[in-house]
Design a protein around this motif. Structure first.
Motif, mmCIF file in Angstrom:
data_model
loop_
_atom_site.group_PDB
_atom_site.id
_atom_site.type_symbol
_atom_site.label_atom_id
_atom_site.label_comp_id
_atom_site.label_asym_id
_atom_site.label_seq_id
_atom_site.Cartn_x
_atom_site.Cartn_y
_atom_site.Cartn_z
ATOM 1 N N LEU B 51 87.336 62.879 -8.312
ATOM 2 C CA LEU B 51 86.686 61.936 -9.225
ATOM 3 C C LEU B 51 85.269 61.631 -8.765
ATOM 4 C CD1 LEU B 51 89.190 59.111 -10.270
ATOM 5 C CD2 LEU B 51 87.993 60.742 -11.762
ATOM 6 N N GLY B 104 93.202 64.672 -5.990
ATOM 7 C CA GLY B 104 92.946 63.229 -6.006
ATOM 8 C C GLY B 104 93.463 62.585 -4.737
ATOM 9 N N GLU B 109 94.931 59.140 -9.668
ATOM 10 C CA GLU B 109 93.681 59.893 -9.701
ATOM 11 C C GLU B 109 93.906 61.326 -10.183
ATOM 12 O OE1 GLU B 109 91.022 57.933 -6.155
ATOM 13 O OE2 GLU B 109 91.009 60.123 -6.335
ATOM 14 N N GLU B 112 94.323 61.212 -13.862
ATOM 15 C CA GLU B 112 93.076 60.917 -14.572
ATOM 16 C C GLU B 112 92.165 62.148 -14.647
ATOM 17 O OE1 GLU B 112 90.851 57.559 -13.035
ATOM 18 O OE2 GLU B 112 89.109 58.074 -14.283
ATOM 19 N N ILE B 113 92.031 62.853 -13.517
ATOM 20 C CA ILE B 113 91.168 64.045 -13.516
ATOM 21 C C ILE B 113 91.743 65.100 -14.455
ATOM 22 C CG2 ILE B 113 90.098 65.848 -12.120
ATOM 23 C CD1 ILE B 113 90.468 63.971 -9.697
ATOM 24 N N ARG B 116 90.862 64.189 -17.972
ATOM 25 C CA ARG B 116 89.452 64.394 -18.319
ATOM 26 C C ARG B 116 89.082 65.867 -18.406
ATOM 27 N NH1 ARG B 116 85.513 60.803 -14.950
ATOM 28 N NH2 ARG B 116 84.044 61.883 -16.316
#
Lengths: 265, 305
Positions: B51, B104, B109, B112-113, B116
């Motif tokens: 991130l 992450g 994390e 989330e990555i 995205r």
């Protein structure tokens, strides 16, 4: 300092390989195909043998060279199995070279008095610099240090090229007795002041040179050496820490020549 | 060269040939474009992304070993934002599979990555790094415990709209347990293997060579270990496998595919021979010829029968 994007492969043939004494040698090669332009202080990656062991290429600073890259020389010290193989190559042998890579020595605008401080094989890039960047207004001084007189390589050649040479040996067999940094301090104490100091050699020596230059308010550019796997920014193995930041920059692409104030040598 | 006989299907992913370059050895894809057109590859895997940007480990970070090398780079990377704003636009026009490696510090994390990266059209697939041996958080903390692996793969499966590949660690007692867990949580493929933990000592300084003390061993020295693990995973799971570990020739590619790999990733050899990816892709047809096979996909798992 801008990146170099003209890097490519150069299969070379060895045209000379002369021992210099004390395990040092001067290897000269010519590209078999179209040469790539070289600048002083750049380096190439040499694959010492077409085998899987030794595995990695060896980064080698370009010493003397023809500006169009049609001839490149290296001053090498035998330190391990890779350099041992290079030391016994005969004229006619093929070597697999990629490069040139990196940002070399550039004389700052307006600088006329250029001092070079070298230790051991650190004289290598200064051969290329002084023999290829020649201008009437440039005044070169080389301070070279070694253990003993027998390791002061190319002192006569530099002098023949019009470079003012000051030597220092740890055993006192030539020039100032002691480290080359003592010779540097002594010259500065005489009231001499160059416009820029270039340095190449062992890290402790370059660190000391950078400190002396900083104290004297002189711009200092240092050519760093590092373990490298690729030489062109892919492995991130060769990094050096930026001064005053938790950040690392690659020696191979951002360097190998850095303004000494920007990094932690 | 466009050669249909070299095409492989890695799950949903169609690769024009099985030669892909491995994470951490190929930058963000364009580092090698001064050597050759990367579109000649089946694909490439980017440097592992997090991130936030990551500075990496203190040098010395690498060390040569017999027929290989140790590295402890410490996942230095530019971070997800910069990758999206600077690197992705530069990859426009690249005609090959773009596989983005990521990691992450926490399960959240990772998820989330993965979410995205799923929004980027140019990205062909995601490779989860749960096996970096050189950092404390992330990486190996998830890759050396089967329950942690299941949890993080499950979380990314929920957020990823792209094929999800998990890169496994060889630094475990039984890699097949991890392979099975990844398949059960919905992973689309496996990358086998990451580096083996090793070290080297400088006898003059009487200290480890690497500042991180240990590092990941890669290169031809690890090929037999990698091949064995690909063999084991192929026996255990149905999802496709990237074979990784010391590949330096087209014959090595064939060997990994016969052990069960659908495609391969070339790692450290990219450093030694920056043209290796293209060289191997170009010479595969002649080796296929030599072994009397017309379609490369015909040799996947051939050594098992």
């Amino acid at each position: 300092m801008s990146e170099n994007h003209s890097a490519l492969a150069m299969d070379c043939v060895v045209i000379a390989n002369e021992p210099l004494g004390d395990g040092h040698f001067h290897l000269v090669a010519e590209p078999v195909v179209k040469p790539v332009a070289v600048a002083p202080g750049q380096f190439v990656m040499i694959r010492v043998a077409n085998m899987l062991d030794p595995f990695l290429r060896r980064p080698m600073s370009v010493a003397d060279f023809a500006p169009d890259g049609s001839r490149i020389g290296f001053v090498i010290k035998e330190v391990g199995k890779g350099t041992r193989i290079l030391s016994i190559l005969s004229p006619g042998a093929k070597i697999d070279v990629v490069g040139p890579f990196g940002t070399g020595f550039a004389i700052p605008d307006g600088a006329k008095k250029v001092w070079m401080v070298a230790g051991g094989t650190g004289v290598a890039p200064f051969l290329g610099l002084t023999e290829n960047i020649k201008r009437a207004d440039l005044d070169y001084t080389l301070l070279m240090g070694a253990r003993s007189a027998s390791q002061l390589f190319y002192a006569a050649r530099f002098r023949d090229n019009g470079v003012n040479v000051i030597t220092a040996t740890e055993d006192g067999s030539d020039g100032v007795k002691g480290f080359v940094t003592s010779a540097l301090s002594a010259e500065l104490e005489k009231g001499m002041k160059p416009d820029v100091i270039f340095t190449c050699g062992p890290s402790p020596m370059m660190r000391a040179v950078a400190e002396i230059a900083e104290d004297a308010g002189i711009v200092c550019h240092a050519s760093l050496e590092s373990y490298m796997a690729c030489g062109f920014g892919a492995c991130l193995g060769c990094v050096v820490k930026k001064r005053g930041a938790e950040q690392y920059v690659t020696v191979c692409r951002t360097g190998p020549v850095f303004n000494a104030l920007e990094i932690e040598i | 060269m466009s050669d249909k006989n070299l095409e492989v299907r890695f799950g949903e992913l169609r690769l024009k040939n099985p030669v892909v370059t491995a994470s951490g050895t190929f930058g963000y894809g364009l580092t090698y474009s001064k050597f050759y057109d990367v579109s000649t590859l089946g694909g490439f895997v980017t440097k592992g992304l997090s991130l936030k940007p990551k500075a990496g480990n203190k040098p010395p970070r690498i060390c040569e070993t017999a027929a290989g090398m140790l590295n402890a780079i410490g996942l230095q990377n530019i971070g997800l934002d910069k990758f999206i704003s600077q690197k992705i636009p530069a990859l426009k026009g690249v005609d090959t599979a773009i596989i983005v490696n990521f990691f992450g510090n926490t399960v959240e994390e990772y998820a989330e990555i993965s979410a995205r990266l799923s929004e980027i059209p140019q990205v062909s697939a995601l490779e989860m790094n749960i096996s970096c041996p050189n950092v404390k958080e992330g990486g190996i903390a998830f890759g050396s415990d089967v329950r942690a692996t299941s949890k993080v793969v499950s979380a990314c499966r929920k957020t990823s709209k792209k094929p999800l590949i998990v890169k496994l660690s060889p630094n475990v007692t039984d890699i097949t347990e991890f392979a099975r867990a990844c398949e059960a949580e919905g992973a689309d493929g496996l990358s086998v293997i990451n580096t083996l933990v090793g070290m080297a000592i400088d006898i003059n300084k009487r200290r480890p060579v690497l500042s991180n003390i240990t590092g990941g061993l890669s290169g031809p020295a690890i090929k037999p270990v990698a091949l064995r693990m690909v063999w084991q995973c192929y026996k255990t799971v149905k999802i496709p496998i990237f074979g990784i570990g010391g590949i330096s020739s087209p014959e090595d590619v064939i060997e990994f595919m016969m052990a069960g790999a659908t495609a391969v990733q070339i790692g450290s050899m990219n450093f030694v021979d920056p043209h290796i990816g293209k060289r191997i892709a170009d010479t595969l047809p002649s080796v296929l010829d030599r072994i009397g096979e017309s379609h490369i996909s015909g040799i996947i798992g051939a050594a098992h029968s």
